[in-house]
Scaffold this motif. Sequence first.
Motif: not given
Length: 167
Positions: A52, A54, A68-69, A105
Amino acid sequence: MLRVIKILLILTLFFVSSCKEGRTDYHKLTNLEDVLEDPRKYEGQRLHLAGYAHYQEGLSSSLELYIDKEQAKHLDNPNIGIPPSLILLPVDGFEDSLLNCSDRVVSVYGVLFLNPSLGLILHLEKGIKEVKGQEVGDFCYKTIDKIPEETLQELMRFHKTAPKVGR
């Protein structure tokens, strides 16, 4: 359930990268958790990772890859430790077009370096592709296909000699 989703994502990337269109002979499909647990094992290698992406504004203001988120969602919570991640960085420095890949993702390609002051850095090759469901989509960021060997040697020297400071 989250573990099942991660396994499905890795399997999807494996099958997609094995297809003639998505096949890369020089990027090793690798689990991001394995890289974050033992980065020295992968230092200097060309990797194909999923996670993920960001963009975290602040001291280092960088696009980072998390497992992951959920990890990226809790970055501002002082009660939770900073989750492990790696910085996604083009060879020629940060570009605003990288922000097109934030909060998605993704599937990424690059060479991993350990920097004492910055942490884990994946110098991007090929670029970053968005993953939608079980399909790898188009590039949300595109860069050079392969970093020249001389440049890799310079990057390795640079990262090895960087002063160690807190991140």
